[in-house]
Enzyme design. Structure first.
Site, PDB file in Angstrom:
ATOM      1  N   LYS A   9       0.822  -1.220   0.000  1.00 41.27           N
ATOM      2  CA  LYS A   9       0.000   0.000   0.000  1.00 41.27           C
ATOM      3  C   LYS A   9       0.854   1.267   0.000  1.00 41.27           C
ATOM      4  CE  LYS A   9      -3.987  -2.196   2.207  1.00 41.27           C
ATOM      5  NZ  LYS A   9      -5.047  -2.055   3.237  1.00 41.27           N
ATOM      6  N   TYR A  49     -12.263  -1.671  -4.051  1.00 38.06           N
ATOM      7  CA  TYR A  49     -12.810  -1.962  -2.712  1.00 38.06           C
ATOM      8  C   TYR A  49     -14.340  -1.895  -2.684  1.00 38.06           C
ATOM      9  CZ  TYR A  49      -8.281  -2.034  -0.279  1.00 38.06           C
ATOM     10  OH  TYR A  49      -7.027  -2.374   0.187  1.00 38.06           O
ATOM     11  N   PHE A  57     -15.558   3.447   6.829  1.00 35.08           N
ATOM     12  CA  PHE A  57     -14.178   3.820   6.498  1.00 35.08           C
ATOM     13  C   PHE A  57     -13.912   3.859   4.989  1.00 35.08           C
ATOM     14  CE2 PHE A  57     -14.254  -0.781   7.500  1.00 35.08           C
ATOM     15  CZ  PHE A  57     -13.791  -1.328   6.307  1.00 35.08           C
ATOM     16  N   ARG A  85      -2.189 -14.598   3.953  1.00 35.40           N
ATOM     17  CA  ARG A  85      -2.976 -13.978   5.021  1.00 35.40           C
ATOM     18  C   ARG A  85      -2.346 -14.235   6.402  1.00 35.40           C
ATOM     19  NH1 ARG A  85      -7.246 -11.403   3.677  1.00 35.40           N
ATOM     20  NH2 ARG A  85      -8.399 -11.648   5.616  1.00 35.40           N
ATOM     21  N   THR A  91      -5.834  -7.651  10.265  1.00 38.67           N
ATOM     22  CA  THR A  91      -6.019  -6.327   9.636  1.00 38.67           C
ATOM     23  C   THR A  91      -5.526  -5.212  10.557  1.00 38.67           C
ATOM     24  OG1 THR A  91      -7.968  -7.219   8.533  1.00 38.67           O
ATOM     25  CG2 THR A  91      -7.758  -4.823   8.565  1.00 38.67           C
ATOM     26  N   ARG A 102       2.212  -7.039   9.094  1.00 39.26           N
ATOM     27  CA  ARG A 102       1.513  -5.871   9.664  1.00 39.26           C
ATOM     28  C   ARG A 102       2.008  -5.543  11.064  1.00 39.26           C
ATOM     29  NH1 ARG A 102      -4.189  -7.843   7.113  1.00 39.26           N
ATOM     30  NH2 ARG A 102      -4.218  -6.499   5.256  1.00 39.26           N
ATOM     31  N   ASN A 112      -2.232  -0.157   6.922  1.00 37.27           N
ATOM     32  CA  ASN A 112      -1.757  -1.472   7.370  1.00 37.27           C
ATOM     33  C   ASN A 112      -0.841  -2.147   6.338  1.00 37.27           C
ATOM     34  OD1 ASN A 112      -3.724  -2.149   5.535  1.00 37.27           O
ATOM     35  ND2 ASN A 112      -4.834  -3.544   6.875  1.00 37.27           N
ATOM     36  N   HIS A 115      -2.306  -5.470   1.409  1.00 37.58           N
ATOM     37  CA  HIS A 115      -3.595  -6.118   1.182  1.00 37.58           C
ATOM     38  C   HIS A 115      -3.311  -7.489   0.596  1.00 37.58           C
ATOM     39  CE1 HIS A 115      -7.658  -6.927  -0.296  1.00 37.58           C
ATOM     40  NE2 HIS A 115      -7.051  -7.380  -1.382  1.00 37.58           N
ATOM     41  N   GLU A 126      -9.765  -9.842  -8.082  1.00 35.35           N
ATOM     42  CA  GLU A 126      -8.725  -8.837  -7.803  1.00 35.35           C
ATOM     43  C   GLU A 126      -7.530  -8.942  -8.758  1.00 35.35           C
ATOM     44  OE1 GLU A 126      -7.774  -9.191  -3.657  1.00 35.35           O
ATOM     45  OE2 GLU A 126      -9.731  -8.404  -3.044  1.00 35.35           O
TER      46      GLU A 126
HETATM   47  P1  CMP Z   1      -7.422  -4.640   3.379  1.00 35.14           P
HETATM   48  O1  CMP Z   1      -6.927  -6.003   3.659  1.00 35.14           O
HETATM   49  O2  CMP Z   1      -6.848  -3.897   2.235  1.00 35.14           O
HETATM   50  O3  CMP Z   1      -9.010  -4.709   3.204  1.00 35.14           O
HETATM   51  C1  CMP Z   1      -9.850  -3.609   3.445  1.00 35.14           C
HETATM   52  C2  CMP Z   1      -9.141  -2.499   4.134  1.00 35.14           C
HETATM   53  O4  CMP Z   1      -9.975  -1.602   4.824  1.00 35.14           O
HETATM   54  C3  CMP Z   1      -8.238  -3.062   5.230  1.00 35.14           C
HETATM   55  O5  CMP Z   1      -7.171  -3.757   4.693  1.00 35.14           O
HETATM   56  C4  CMP Z   1      -7.897  -1.809   5.991  1.00 35.14           C
HETATM   57  O6  CMP Z   1      -6.891  -1.052   5.337  1.00 35.14           O
HETATM   58  C5  CMP Z   1      -9.218  -1.053   5.890  1.00 35.14           C
HETATM   59  N1  CMP Z   1     -10.019  -1.209   7.118  1.00 35.14           N
HETATM   60  C6  CMP Z   1     -10.604  -2.317   7.567  1.00 35.14           C
HETATM   61  N2  CMP Z   1     -11.264  -2.078   8.723  1.00 35.14           N
HETATM   62  C7  CMP Z   1     -11.093  -0.760   8.977  1.00 35.14           C
HETATM   63  C8  CMP Z   1     -11.518   0.101  10.009  1.00 35.14           C
HETATM   64  N3  CMP Z   1     -12.273  -0.355  11.021  1.00 35.14           N
HETATM   65  N4  CMP Z   1     -11.149   1.383   9.945  1.00 35.14           N
HETATM   66  C9  CMP Z   1     -10.396   1.845   8.923  1.00 35.14           C
HETATM   67  N5  CMP Z   1      -9.953   1.065   7.904  1.00 35.14           N
HETATM   68  C10 CMP Z   1     -10.288  -0.225   7.947  1.00 35.14           C
END
Ligand code: CMP
Length: 148
Positions: A9, A49, A57, A85, A91, A102, A112, A115, A126
Site C-alpha cells: 500500500k 474496494y 471507512f 494472510r 487487519t 503488519r 496497514n 492487502h 482482484e
Molecule cells: P485490506 O486487507 O486492504 O481490506 C480492506 C481495508 O480496509 C483493510 O485492509 C484496511 O486497510 C481497511 N479497514 C478495515 N477495517 C477498517 C476500520 N475499522 N477502519 C479503517 N480502515 C479499515
C-alpha cells in the site's frame, strides 16, 4: 497451485518498504509472477474496494489508497491465499501476531501496509483488476522460453 493478489500500500511504498515486504513472502517460498507500480485514482480505488462501499471507512480508505503509488503483485504457491494472510497478520496491526508483516511495519488498521485476497473468489476478481494475461508469468512452466 494457487495465485493471490497482494498490494504493497501507499504508506509502505512511501516508507521504502517494498523490498522488505516482498522478502517476507519470497523467503516463505511464495513466488512473484507479476508485479508493477501504479498510482490509483480514487475512483479506481473505489472500484477495487467495492465490497466495502457501505463501510464507514470507505471514503477514508479509498482516499488513502489513492494518496500515492502502490505496488500490486501476484504471488503463487500451494495454498498461497491462506499462507499470505497468515504472513500478513490481522487487519489491525495491534492484533496481528508477532513476526507478521503488519505487526512489523503497519501503523494503524487503515495504514496497514499490505492487502491480500481473502478467498479464491476474491483473488479471481482482484488479479484481473490489475493484471492482464500477458503480464502474468506463472511459476509453473518457467523452464520454457517464450518462442518468437
Ligand atoms: P485490506 O486487507 O486492504 O481490506 C480492506 C481495508 O480496509 C483493510 O485492509 C484496511 O486497510 C481497511 N479497514 C478495515 N477495517 C477498517 C476500520 N475499522 N477502519 C479503517 N480502515 C479499515
Amino acid at each position: 497451485m494457487e495465485q493471490t493478489l497482494v498490494i504493497v500500500k501507499p504508506d509502505a511504498v512511501a516508507r521504502g518498504l517494498v523490498g522488505a515486504i516482498v522478502r517476507c513472502f519470497e523467503s516463505e517460498g511464495l513466488v512473484v509472477c507479476a508485479l508493477k507500480m501504479v498510482w490509483l485514482a480514487q475512483k479506481e480505488a473505489e472500484g477495487f474496494y467495492q465490497v466495502h462501499r457501505h463501510q464507514p471507512f470507505f471514503e477514508s480508505l479509498t482516499r488513502f489508497m489513492s494518496s500515492g503509488p502502490c505496488v500490486p503483485m501476484i504471488l503463487e504457491g500451494e495454498g498461497a491465499i491462506g499462507r499470505v494472510r497468515t504472513l500478513m497478520g490481522a487487519t489491525d496491526p495491534h492484533k496481528a501476531a508477532e513476526g507478521t508483516v503488519r505487526r512489523s511495519f503497519a501503523t494503524s488498521i487503515e495504514r496497514n501496509v499490505v492487502h491480500g485476497s481473502d478467498s479464491a473468489a476474491s483473488a479471481a476478481v482482484e488479479i484481473p483488476y490489475f493484471f492482464n494475461r500477458l503480464e502474468i508469468v506463472p511459476a509453473a512452466g518457467r523452464d520454457n522460453s517464450p518462442s518468437i
